[in-house]
Design a protein around this motif. Structure first.
Motif, PDB file in Angstrom:
ATOM      1  N   SER A   1      -4.439   5.809   6.661  1.00  8.47           N
ATOM      2  CA  SER A   1      -5.514   5.492   5.715  1.00  8.47           C
ATOM      3  C   SER A   1      -5.537   3.994   5.378  1.00  8.47           C
ATOM      4  CB  SER A   1      -5.442   6.375   4.470  1.00  8.47           C
ATOM      5  OG  SER A   1      -4.439   5.915   3.606  1.00  8.47           O
ATOM      6  N   PHE A   2      -4.369   3.343   5.419  1.00 10.17           N
ATOM      7  CA  PHE A   2      -4.325   1.894   5.217  1.00 10.17           C
ATOM      8  C   PHE A   2      -5.181   1.181   6.282  1.00 10.17           C
ATOM      9  CE2 PHE A   2      -2.402  -2.171   6.573  1.00 10.17           C
ATOM     10  CZ  PHE A   2      -2.528  -2.905   5.412  1.00 10.17           C
TER      11      PHE A   2
ATOM     12  N   TYR B   1       0.835  -1.199   0.000  1.00  7.45           N
ATOM     13  CA  TYR B   1       0.000   0.000   0.000  1.00  7.45           C
ATOM     14  C   TYR B   1       0.875   1.257   0.000  1.00  7.45           C
ATOM     15  CZ  TYR B   1      -3.810   3.149   1.358  1.00  7.45           C
ATOM     16  OH  TYR B   1      -4.736   4.152   1.396  1.00  7.45           O
ATOM     17  N   LEU B   2       1.929   1.225   0.817  1.00  4.87           N
ATOM     18  CA  LEU B   2       2.854   2.365   0.851  1.00  4.87           C
ATOM     19  C   LEU B   2       3.499   2.556  -0.520  1.00  4.87           C
ATOM     20  CD1 LEU B   2       4.426   1.820   4.396  1.00  4.87           C
ATOM     21  CD2 LEU B   2       3.259   3.906   3.641  1.00  4.87           C
TER      22      LEU B   2
ATOM     23  N   ILE C   1       3.631  10.209   4.853  1.00  6.92           N
ATOM     24  CA  ILE C   1       3.817   8.757   5.037  1.00  6.92           C
ATOM     25  C   ILE C   1       2.897   8.258   6.167  1.00  6.92           C
ATOM     26  CG2 ILE C   1       5.468   6.970   5.749  1.00  6.92           C
ATOM     27  CD1 ILE C   1       7.681   8.785   4.412  1.00  6.92           C
TER      28      ILE C   1
ATOM     29  N   ASP D   1       0.123   9.665   7.228  1.00  6.35           N
ATOM     30  CA  ASP D   1      -1.270   9.731   6.754  1.00  6.35           C
ATOM     31  C   ASP D   1      -1.603   8.490   5.921  1.00  6.35           C
ATOM     32  OD1 ASP D   1      -1.746  12.132   7.935  1.00  6.35           O
ATOM     33  OD2 ASP D   1      -1.417  13.352   6.119  1.00  6.35           O
ATOM     34  N   THR D   2      -0.627   8.074   5.109  1.00  5.95           N
ATOM     35  CA  THR D   2      -0.843   6.890   4.270  1.00  5.95           C
ATOM     36  C   THR D   2      -1.037   5.647   5.148  1.00  5.95           C
ATOM     37  OG1 THR D   2       0.613   7.934   2.641  1.00  5.95           O
ATOM     38  CG2 THR D   2       0.078   5.620   2.282  1.00  5.95           C
TER      39      THR D   2
ATOM     40  N   ASN E   1       1.505   4.125  -2.973  1.00  3.77           N
ATOM     41  CA  ASN E   1       1.353   5.555  -2.687  1.00  3.77           C
ATOM     42  C   ASN E   1       2.701   6.296  -2.689  1.00  3.77           C
ATOM     43  OD1 ASN E   1      -1.621   6.279  -1.910  1.00  3.77           O
ATOM     44  ND2 ASN E   1      -1.223   4.220  -1.112  1.00  3.77           N
TER      45      ASN E   1
END
Ligand SMILES: *Cc1c(COP(=O)(O)O)cnc(C)c1O
Length: 379
Positions: free
Chosen positions: A375-376, A312-313, A369, A371-372, A316
Motif C-alpha cells: 500500500s505504501f 510508513y511502516l 506487513i 500488505d502495508t 502502521n
C-alpha cells in the motif's frame, strides 16, 4: 507495534540454568559447555569448536591465532559490524575495506585480488544474513596468495556453502569461523559466541589463548601435571551458565530454523509483485549459498524512499530498521581509507531495510506487513 526482534525462549533455559548452578561448577568449560561443543562437533561437521563470550571475542581470538601484527593487512567488507574490523585493528593491522556485491551485501569476491599485496595476511568474509560468500573463489585466492581465511559467521548458524563437493557448513570453509549467540541471532544466549577451527594446527594453541595463555585445559585432561603461563592470551571462555542457556536453544535448533525459514519464505513470496513492479529488491541467494532465516531485508531505490517506507511502516505498527553504516566512512577509520569508492556498500548503508523476523512472528503478521509495503507503493 510489531517489534523488529523478540528473543525466543524454548522453555528449557531456566531448567538448565538451575542444573548448572546446582552442579557446583559454574565457571567455564563445565558440563553444559561440553554438551554444546559435542553438539557442533557431532552434528555439524566442525572439527573443533570452542565457546567464547561473544563473536567479538571469537574474532579477537582468531586474530591472535593468526599472529596478526602491524606489518599485516587484512581484507574485510566495509558493510559489516564493527567487531569484524576491530579484532584486527586491535592487533594493529592495516585494514583494506572492500565493496559489497551488487546483488548481495556480502564481500565482492571479484575485487579481492586488486587489493592483495605482499603484506596481505588474511581475508575475512562476512556471511551477511546467513548467506554464504563465494567460499570456493575466496579459498582459491587464499591458496594462490598464501592467505588465511577467517569467516565471520556471526549470522550464519545452520547455513551452507554449496560447492563442487556438496554442502559445507559456514564456519567450516575457511581456516576458522566465528559465531555469535547474541540475543539478536537465530540461536542465542543473551551474549555468547564460538570459534570453529578447521585446521588441527590451531587446536591446542586456541585452547591456551582462550584460557589466559595457560595450558589449563590440558591440565584438566591430565595431560600435564601443572598448568603454567605458556603463551599470550585472555579470558575468552564463557561461564557454564551461558552454555546451559545456549544448550536449551541448540536442542531446538531444527524447530527454530524451520519456523524462521517459513517466515522468510512468506516474505519472499509476498513481495515478489513489489519487486517485479520495480519498487524494491528482495534478498538474492546465490546458487552457491543457502539462507538460514536469519534476516529478511529489502533494498529500496534510495535513502529518501527507505526513510519514508520505514516511517510508513512505523505509522502502521511495524518496526523496521536499517543496518550497517559503511566502515570505510566511519569516524574512527575515515582518514585511513585509501580512497577507493565503495559504492555498493554505501548503497546498502542508505537503502537496505530489515523487516521483523523472530520465532513468534505469525505468518498472518507477515502478510499484514507485506500488505502495508504494497500500500505504501500504491498510494
Ligand atoms: C552480531 C555480529 C557480530 C558480533 O557478535 P557479538 O556476539 O555481539 O560479539 C559480529 N559480526 C557480525 C556480522 C554480526 O552480525
Amino acid at each position: 507495534m510489531i517489534p523488529f526482534n523478540k528473543p525466543y525462549l524454548t522453555g528449557k533455559e531456566a531448567h538448565y540454568l538451575y542444573q548448572a548452578v546446582l552442579s557446583g561448577k559454574i565457571s567455564g568449560d563445565g558440563i553444559f559447555t561440553k554438551k554444546c561443543h559435542d553438539f557442533f562437533q557431532n552434528n555439524n561437521q566442525f572439527k573443533k569448536v570452542l565457546l567464547t563470550t561473544s563473536c567479538t571475542d571469537a574474532l579477537e581470538l582468531a586474530a591472535l591465532l593468526l599472529n596478526i601484527t602491524p606489518e599485516d593487512e587484512v581484507i574485510i567488507p566495509s558493510y559489516t559490524f564493527v567487531s569484524t574490523a576491530n579484532a584486527f585493528a586491535l592487533r594493529g593491522a592495516k585494514i583494506r575495506f572492500l565493496d559489497s556485491r551488487p546483488d548481495h551485501p556480502g564481500i565482492d569476491e571479484s575485487k579481492i585480488e586488486e587489493v592483495i599485496n605482499e603484506k596481505t595476511k588474511a581475508i575475512i568474509p562476512v556471511h551477511y544474513a546467513g548467506v554464504a560468500s563465494d567460499m570456493g573463489k575466496i579459498n582459491e585466492l587464499a591458496k594462490k596468495h598464501n592467505l588465511h581465511v577467517v569467516e565471520d559467521a556471526a549470522q550464519a548458524i545452520d547455513s551452507y556453502y554449496v560447492g563442487k563437493n556438496g554442502k559445507t557448513p559456514l564456519g567450516a570453509c575457511g581456516d576458522m569461523g566465528c559465531f555469535s549467540f547474541h540475543e539478536t541471532k537465530n540461536i542465542m544466549a543473551g551474549e555468547g559466541g564460538m570459534i570453529s577451527l578447521n585446521d588441527e594446527q590451531y587446536f591446542s594453541r586456541a585452547e591456551i589463548l582462550r584460557e589466559k595463555g595457560t595450558n589449563r585445559s590440558a591440565f584438566f585432561r591430565g595431560e600435564v601435571d601443572k598448568y603454567n603461563w605458556v603463551d599470550i592470551g585472555s579470558s575468552f571462555l564463557p561461564s557454564d551458565i551461558i552454555a546451559a542457556f545456549l544448550y536449551a536453544q541448540l536442542e531446538n535448533l531444527e524447530a527454530i530454523q524451520e519456523k524462521r525459514k517459513s517466515i522468510w519464505n512468506r516474505y519472499y513470496e509476498n513481495l515478489e509483485e513489489v519487486e517485479t513492479a520495480g519498487h524494491l529488491t528482495r534478498p538474492f541467494v546465490p546458487s552457491f549459498a543457502t539462507q538460514n532465516g536469519h534476516m529478511f531485508y529489502v533494498v529500496c531505490r534510495n535513502l529518501d524512499e527507505r526513510t519514508r517506507l520505514a516511517e510508513y511502516l512505523k505509522a502502521n505498527g511495524v518496526y523496521a530498521v536499517f543496518h550497517y553504516l559503511s566502515l570505510h566512512n566511519a569516524p574512527y577509520f575515515k582518514q585511513n581509507h585509501d580512497g577507493r569508492p565503495l559504492t555498493e556498500s554505501d548503497r546498502y548503508t542508505d537503502c537496505l531495510l530489515r523487516l521483523p523476523l523472530f520465532y513468534e512472528l505469525e505468518l498472518a503478521q507477515v502478510d499484514m506487513i507485506c500488505d502495508t509495503i504494497r500500500s505504501f507503493y500504491n498510494k
